[in-house]
Structure formats: structure tokens, C-alpha cells
Scaffold this active site. Structure first.
Site, PDB file in Angstrom:
ATOM      1  CE  LYS A   1      -1.750   1.657   3.971  1.00  0.00           C
ATOM      2  NZ  LYS A   1      -1.496   3.091   4.226  1.00  0.00           N
ATOM      3  CG  ASN A   2       2.240   2.680   3.481  1.00  0.00           C
ATOM      4  OD1 ASN A   2       1.085   2.997   3.164  1.00  0.00           O
ATOM      5  ND2 ASN A   2       2.574   2.417   4.716  1.00  0.00           N
TER       6      ASN A   2
ATOM      7  NE  ARG B   1      -1.722  11.927   7.094  1.00  0.00           N
ATOM      8  CZ  ARG B   1      -1.220  13.151   6.930  1.00  0.00           C
ATOM      9  NH1 ARG B   1      -2.023  14.166   6.989  1.00  0.00           N
ATOM     10  NH2 ARG B   1       0.043  13.329   6.664  1.00  0.00           N
TER      11      ARG B   1
ATOM     12  CB  CYS C   1      -5.675  10.415  10.696  1.00  0.00           C
ATOM     13  SG  CYS C   1      -4.043   9.809  11.090  1.00  0.00           S
TER      14      CYS C   1
ATOM     15  NE  ARG D   1       0.193  10.659   9.689  1.00  0.00           N
ATOM     16  CZ  ARG D   1      -0.398   9.636   9.068  1.00  0.00           C
ATOM     17  NH1 ARG D   1      -1.549   9.194   9.512  1.00  0.00           N
ATOM     18  NH2 ARG D   1       0.118   9.088   7.988  1.00  0.00           N
ATOM     19  N   PRO D   2       1.360  16.642  10.619  1.00  0.00           N
ATOM     20  CG  PRO D   2       3.197  17.523  11.734  1.00  0.00           C
ATOM     21  CD  PRO D   2       2.169  16.439  11.826  1.00  0.00           C
ATOM     22  CB  ILE D   3       2.005  18.932   5.370  1.00  0.00           C
ATOM     23  CG1 ILE D   3       1.230  20.233   5.618  1.00  0.00           C
ATOM     24  CG2 ILE D   3       1.077  17.735   5.242  1.00  0.00           C
ATOM     25  CD1 ILE D   3       0.339  20.659   4.471  1.00  0.00           C
ATOM     26  CG  ASP D   4       6.440  20.664   9.746  1.00  0.00           C
ATOM     27  OD1 ASP D   4       5.753  19.628   9.804  1.00  0.00           O
ATOM     28  OD2 ASP D   4       7.525  20.769  10.343  1.00  0.00           O
ATOM     29  CG  LEU D   5       9.333  17.912   8.242  1.00  0.00           C
ATOM     30  CD1 LEU D   5       9.672  16.509   8.725  1.00  0.00           C
ATOM     31  CD2 LEU D   5      10.458  18.889   8.579  1.00  0.00           C
TER      32      LEU D   5
ATOM     33  CG  ASP E   1       2.895   1.599   9.342  1.00  0.00           C
ATOM     34  OD1 ASP E   1       3.185   1.809   8.144  1.00  0.00           O
ATOM     35  OD2 ASP E   1       2.561   2.503  10.126  1.00  0.00           O
TER      36      ASP E   1
ATOM     37  NE  ARG F   1      -7.384   4.518   4.742  1.00  0.00           N
ATOM     38  CZ  ARG F   1      -6.562   5.286   5.464  1.00  0.00           C
ATOM     39  NH1 ARG F   1      -6.871   5.595   6.695  1.00  0.00           N
ATOM     40  NH2 ARG F   1      -5.449   5.750   4.958  1.00  0.00           N
TER      41      ARG F   1
END
Ligand code: EPZ
Length: 418
Positions: free
Chosen positions: A22-23, A93, A117, A122-126, A305, A397
Site C-alpha cells: 500500500k505504502n 491523507r 487522523c 500528521r503535519p506537512i511542514d517538512l 505500522d 483501506r
């Protein structure tokens, strides 16, 4: 409402074939936007998340044609929209991974900010810091991130944390940039390597994937490719635990054994008997399982995970185990549900203390997130009586045909509407 009903099952025996990861497939699908040519991809797992990504790509103008159960042809001759709508981003996401490709292809992207979630904010700053370093202007308003550039320019970027998603997004934004990008402290997961191999198969020039320093030399154009996705190491680890908690013996087929070495090490520590042969692993227990301590880390450390699934295993192991979750700030949502089945778990800050072995008894529980759902299926296999799991969409999922795969090796499991 659809649920999964599980009755205490005897030892599982037989073999389970692992599906595509999946990933790995999610960033690879995003990367198909990098070319106007046709991409053929094999070993695609049948997952809800994959179907959401298809919907998102079609929103940008992709034509997706199914070749067979696990293969598709994808071609986006023309990007018809650079906007990823809120309803699609909130469904998954990982949709945010299209930002790098859209920037490379059209120099523009307008992506709804992904929410948090169950497992964390789950930030996206990077991701955004990386794009800015590549000469991208970033604005955020009305819940959208608007990104644009005259020209993507290579740069040296240091990631404060080896974020998987940020590494992938930056790779996709840098592969058609002008000049060379050096990404320091990058994530080293096998899925990063798979994405780099996919882009290189299209004519990209990415070196060092799988190490902490990735060098991306921008090229002018990327072309058609045919590619097979790597097997899912987390799905494989989940079924290894199913063999152990039921005292059975399973052969897990079609996996890359190198990708599960940290999981194998820990399974051996609790007393599993593991034999590796080519791309399969046979797992059986040598009697009473023993407690062990786990600390989740970026790859090649023990994967976050697999944390929830291991918590079920350690509830069946003799002694006190400690799980220290260092990646996500809220990834113990499964603890309360496991407690409903009788598990003895204490939480102290970002550590869980598990006392075992415990005889679990079936109850109605809820999947709070994907891997939590998997841990409840594993627990249901060994709980006295019957366990009903609701909110099974979380499980669908990330695990293709998990009910069918477990039933085939002797699990007393099925879907059940209540
Ligand atoms: C990927 O998520 C996986 N998802 C996750 O799998 C996995 O748990 C995670 O990597 C870690 O291995 C996909 O690949 C689709 P991160 P991602 O960016 O990319 C912080 C599953 O169950 N961070 O490596 O979102 C973040 O808050 C899912 O299959 C920032 O601070 O993970 C977290 O604490 C769950 N700023 C840590 O880094 C950022 O800009 C790891 O996140 C990005 C991340």
C-alpha cells in the site's frame, strides 16, 4: 452496518501470498502524473486507498484502464486541473503526495490541507519546507495550500525528521527541476526505494534511495514505463503474527525478506521459529511465547505500522513487555479496544506496558485506524467466544482480502451485517 465476525480459531496452517505494498503504490500512482506517457503497473493491491487515489488522478485528467485484477494502464496526457478537492484529501491523507508531481508537471498545485487522523496531527511542514527550498512559493488560505513556481530549482535540503511522505513528495518535485537536489536525513523505507526505482524507470536520475542522503538530478522529461510494485512488508508481518498467536504454522509467500528483518528479529525474541527461503518465510511458535520490549523507529528500525499488531502478540506472551511508540503521538487507540477483550495494558506517556499471557474473551470492538483494526482481528482469532469488529472500512483501506486470506488457512472469520 458491515462488521467482521471472528470466532476463536484453532492453529492456522497453510500459505498466504502477500499483495503489493500500500505504502509503495500510493506514491507511485502519484508519480504517474510526472509524464504524459502511459504507465503500466503490476501487483497493485485491491485497497480502498488505491481506489481513492484513482479517483484523485482522474480528477486531474488521468485515464485509468484495468488490465487485470492487479494491473492497470494509467496515462495523463493533459492535466485538466491542479486542484485536489477537500473531499478527496480528507478521504486519504496520502493524497497530499500528488503535490510534488503536480508542481513538476504544471508548476502549480492547489491542495486541500490534509486533516489529522486517529494516530496523530500528521503535519506537512517538512513537505512545504522542501518545496520552498526548490523555489516554490507557498501560500495557505481557506484550508488550501497554494503552491506555484516559475521554475523548480535544485537545492540541498535537510529534513528535521526522516519523514516518509516528505521524502517522497520532495523527490517527485525535484526529479524534473533545474539542477541537482541533495536530500539529507531522508527516510530510508523500502517504499522510498520503490518510488525512486519507478521514477528512474521513467528516465529519472535518483541515487542513494534507501540511505539517509538521496541525490536527485533533474532531467528534462520522463517517459512511459512498465513497473511491478514491491510486496507489502506490513501485511506480511501481520500474517506472521497470526501464525504465532494461534500456535499454527504459516508460509508467507511473495515477500522481500530483507524488508522485514527488524520484525523477524523481534518475532524470534518472543520465541518464533522462522525459516527464510527465497521470497517466502515460514513461521511457527516453539511453545509459550515470551515478553519482549519494542521501540518503534524509522526504517530500518522496528516499524510503527507493526506496533498495534505486536501489542496483541505481547498480550499472549509470558511476562511484562514495553512498547515505546516514538513516531506518532497518538498511536495507542487500539489499547482501549484490546482492553475490552481483556488485555492488561497500561499507558505511560508514549509507552504501553503489556502484561501477559492473558486469556482474551470476545466482545464487540471498533477499528479506530488501519493497524488497530488488524490488531483486533489477530486478537479475535484467540479470544474465547465471538468478536465483532465494526468500522471495518479502516481495515479495507490497507489489507486486501484479509478475511478471505485468513479463512483459507483455517480462521473462523467472515463479514457480518448488523
Ligand atoms: C507514512 O506516513 C505511511 N503512510 C504510514 O503508514 C507510516 O506509519 C509512516 O509513513 C511512518 O513510517 C504512507 O506511506 C501512505 P511520516 P507519513 O511523514 O508519510 C512527522 C499505515 O498504517 N511529520 O514519516 O505521513 C509526523 O507527524 C500508515 O500504513 C512532521 O512532523 O509519515 C510523524 O510524527 C500509517 N512533519 C512522523 O513525522 C511533516 O511534514 C512520521 O511521519 C511530516 C511528518
Amino acid at each position: 452496518m458491515e462488521t467482521i465476525k471472528i470466532k476463536k480459531s484453532g492453529p492456522l496452517h497453510g500459505s498466504i501470498r502477500v499483495s503489493g505494498a500500500k505504502n509503495a503504490i500510493l506514491p507511485i500512482l502519484a508519480a504517474t502524473l510526472l509524464t504524459e506517457d502511459e504507465c503500466i503497473i503490476h501487483e497493485i493491491p485491491q485497497l480502498e486507498d488505491v481506489f481513492v487515489m484513482y479517483e484523485l488522478l482522474e480528477n486531474f485528467g488521468a485515464k485509468i484502464e484495468k488490465i487485470d485484477e492487479n494491473s492497470v494502464k494509467i496515462q495523463t496526457k493533459k492535466i485538466v486541473s491542479c486542484t485536489a478537492p477537500y473531499d478527496l484529501i480528507t478521504k486519504m491523507r496520502a493524497s497530499f503526495l500528488v503535490m510534488g508531481s503536480l508542481l513538476s508537471r504544471t508548476k502549480n498545485a492547489m491542495i486541500s490541507m490534509p486533516g489529522g487522523c486517529a494516530i496523530g496531527s500528521r503535519p506537512i511542514d517538512l513537505h512545504l519546507k522542501g518545496f520552498s527550498s526548490l523555489n516554490v512559493n507557498i501560500k495557505s488560505n481557506n484550508g488550501f495550500i497554494e503552491a506555484s513556481t516559475e521554475e523548480l530549482k535544485g537545492n540541498t535540503i535537510y529534513l528535521d525528521f526522516p519523514s516518509v511522505g516528505a521524502t517522497e513528495n520532495i523527490m517527485m518535485a525535484a526529479c524534473l527541476a533545474d539542477g541537482i537536489t541533495i536530500l539529507e536525513n531522508s527516510a530510508e523505507e523500502p517504499e522510498i526505494v520503490d518510488l525512486a526505482n519507478f521514477i528512474n524507470s521513467m528516465g529519472g536520475k535518483i541515487e542513494g534511495a534507501g540511505t539517509g542522503t538521496i541525490i536527485i538530478t533533474g532531467v528534462k522529461k520522463l517517459h512511459a514505463t512498465e513497473y511491478t510494485v514491491i510486496p507489502d512488508r506490513i501485511e506480511a508481518g501481520t500474517y506472521m503474527i497470526a501464525a504465532l498467536v494461534t500456535g499454527g504454522k504459516l508460509s508467507i509467500e511473495n515477500l522481500n525478506v530483507n524488508h522485514v528483518q527488524s520484525v523477524i528479529a523481534k518475532l524470534k525474541e518472543v520465541g518464533a521459529d522462522i525459516t527464510e527461503k527465497g521470497n517466502s518465510i515460514t513461521v511457527t511458535s516453539k511453545g509459550q511465547l515470551k515478553a519482549c520490549d519494542i521501540k518503534t523507529l524509522p526504517y530500518p528500525g522496528f516499524p510503527t505500522d507493526m506496533q498495534a499488531q505486536f501489542m496483541t502478540l505481547l498480550s499472549m506472551s509470558e511476562g511484562v513487555s514495553i512498547i515505546n511508540e516514538t513516531i506518532f503521538e497518538n498511536r495507542f487507540m487500539h489499547v482501549n479496544e484490546l482492553r475490552r477483550l481483556g488485555a492488561k495494558i497500561k499507558i505511560e506517556a508514549n509507552s504501553a506496558i503489556i502484561d501477559g499471557p492473558i486469556t482474551l474473551s470476545g466482545a464487540h470492538v471498533k477499528a479506530t485506524d488501519l493497524r488497530a483494526g488488524a490488531s483486533l482481528i489477530l486478537a479475535g482469532l484467540v479470544s474465547e467466544g465471538e468478536t465483532i469488529i465494526s468500522d471495518v472500512y479502516h481495515i479495507k483501506r490497507g489489507y486486501s482480502n484479509i478475511v478471505e486470506k485468513l479463512k483459507k488457512v483455517g480462521a473462523n472469520i467472515g463479514y457480518f451485517n448488523i
